[in-house]
Design an enzyme around this catalytic site. Structure first.
Site, PDB file in Angstrom:
ATOM      1  N   ARG A  66       0.823  -1.221   0.000  1.00 33.21           N
ATOM      2  CA  ARG A  66       0.000   0.000   0.000  1.00 33.21           C
ATOM      3  C   ARG A  66       0.850   1.261   0.000  1.00 33.21           C
ATOM      4  NH1 ARG A  66      -2.885  -3.603   2.886  1.00 33.21           N
ATOM      5  NH2 ARG A  66      -1.818  -3.060   4.798  1.00 33.21           N
ATOM      6  N   GLU A 103       4.872 -10.314  15.464  1.00 32.99           N
ATOM      7  CA  GLU A 103       4.373 -10.929  16.692  1.00 32.99           C
ATOM      8  C   GLU A 103       4.617 -12.446  16.656  1.00 32.99           C
ATOM      9  OE1 GLU A 103       0.454  -9.659  17.500  1.00 32.99           O
ATOM     10  OE2 GLU A 103       0.458 -10.527  19.520  1.00 32.99           O
TER      11      GLU A 103
HETATM   12  P1  AMP Z   1       4.523  -2.567  11.567  1.00 33.89           P
HETATM   13  O1  AMP Z   1       5.749  -3.161  10.957  1.00 33.89           O
HETATM   14  O2  AMP Z   1       4.039  -3.323  12.758  1.00 33.89           O
HETATM   15  O3  AMP Z   1       4.684  -1.086  11.851  1.00 33.89           O
HETATM   16  O4  AMP Z   1       3.349  -2.721  10.512  1.00 33.89           O
HETATM   17  C1  AMP Z   1       3.212  -1.827   9.456  1.00 33.89           C
HETATM   18  C2  AMP Z   1       2.830  -2.498   8.177  1.00 33.89           C
HETATM   19  O5  AMP Z   1       1.794  -3.471   8.363  1.00 33.89           O
HETATM   20  C3  AMP Z   1       2.286  -1.468   7.213  1.00 33.89           C
HETATM   21  O6  AMP Z   1       2.932  -1.664   5.956  1.00 33.89           O
HETATM   22  C4  AMP Z   1       0.796  -1.718   7.157  1.00 33.89           C
HETATM   23  O7  AMP Z   1       0.370  -1.740   5.819  1.00 33.89           O
HETATM   24  C5  AMP Z   1       0.550  -3.045   7.830  1.00 33.89           C
HETATM   25  N1  AMP Z   1      -0.391  -2.984   8.965  1.00 33.89           N
HETATM   26  C6  AMP Z   1      -0.101  -3.276  10.271  1.00 33.89           C
HETATM   27  N2  AMP Z   1      -1.178  -3.156  11.045  1.00 33.89           N
HETATM   28  C7  AMP Z   1      -2.198  -2.762  10.254  1.00 33.89           C
HETATM   29  C8  AMP Z   1      -3.588  -2.429  10.482  1.00 33.89           C
HETATM   30  N3  AMP Z   1      -4.141  -2.489  11.692  1.00 33.89           N
HETATM   31  N4  AMP Z   1      -4.327  -2.053   9.409  1.00 33.89           N
HETATM   32  C9  AMP Z   1      -3.771  -1.964   8.177  1.00 33.89           C
HETATM   33  N5  AMP Z   1      -2.494  -2.263   7.903  1.00 33.89           N
HETATM   34  C10 AMP Z   1      -1.687  -2.657   8.913  1.00 33.89           C
END
Ligand code: AMP
Length: 178
Positions: A66, A103
């Site tokens: 995205r 996780e």
């Molecule tokens: P993180 O590495 O945990 O910061 O996760 C970020 C990535 O996971 C981003 O590229 C988001 O597109 C996706 N992502 C994580 N959590 C969500 C959520 N609740 N809704 C949509 N996309 C998410």
């Protein structure tokens, strides 16, 4: 009649919360209603481009998948290059790779070794900051190619997950925080 400028509250209101997607317990932030509204999409891209003007950024780096949608539009606006960071195995040429913990399990992202020139002024863009692992890995890849990260910007930040901690010392900006 002049078009009303887009506010972050307009964007916040359009983001759709989808409970239990892709798995139980996750509140998925669906950005398609923002992308699907011409005024909101353009406004969001303008806000992500932020304080930068054409000529001030060499490359806008987007994160699979995205992040690509937003980063490519920001790159066009700033007349900068668009550079993809992809999941492992998707980029065809030689890559640097960086793994990070999820996780459950881990993920690996990759960047072409010649994606940018050393010293490149880079703007990193993704749709959402959750735990910060993805953005952290992207920054590590950008270090490998000697890019200078001017800013990391997100449409959405899930503040309760403290992703900024993972990116301590880096200039992080998000449009909408939940
Ligand atoms: P993180 O590495 O945990 O910061 O996760 C970020 C990535 O996971 C981003 O590229 C988001 O597109 C996706 N992502 C994580 N959590 C969500 C959520 N609740 N809704 C949509 N996309 C998410």
């Amino acid at each position: 009649m002049p078009v009303q400028p887009v506010s972050v509250d307009d964007i916040r209101r359009a983001i759709r919360n989808v409970p239990d997607f892709p798995q139980a317990g996750i509140q998925f932030k669906d950005i398609t209603p923002v992308l699907g509204d011409p005024r909101l999409f353009a406004g969001c891209v303008d806000l992500l481009a932020g304080r930068f003007a054409p000529g001030e950024v060499d490359a806008v780096v987007g994160i699979d998948a995205r992040g690509f949608i937003l980063a490519a539009a920001v790159a066009y606006k700033l007349r900068a290059a668009f550079v993809p960071i992809r999941k492992r195995g998707k980029l065809p040429f030689k890559t640097y790779e960086q793994s990070y913990d999820l996780e459950y399990g881990s993920n690996t992202v990759a960047l072409h070794v010649d994606a940018v020139k050393p010293g490149c002024r880079a703007l990193l863009v993704d749709d959402l900051l959750a735990t910060g692992g993805t953005a952290w890995a992207a920054v590590e890849l950008l270090k490998q190619v000697d890019a200078r990260v001017l800013e990391i910007c997100f449409m959405i930040e899930l503040g309760f997950l403290d992703g900024r901690k993972r990116l301590a010392g880096l200039p992080v900006r998000s449009l909408v925080t939940f």
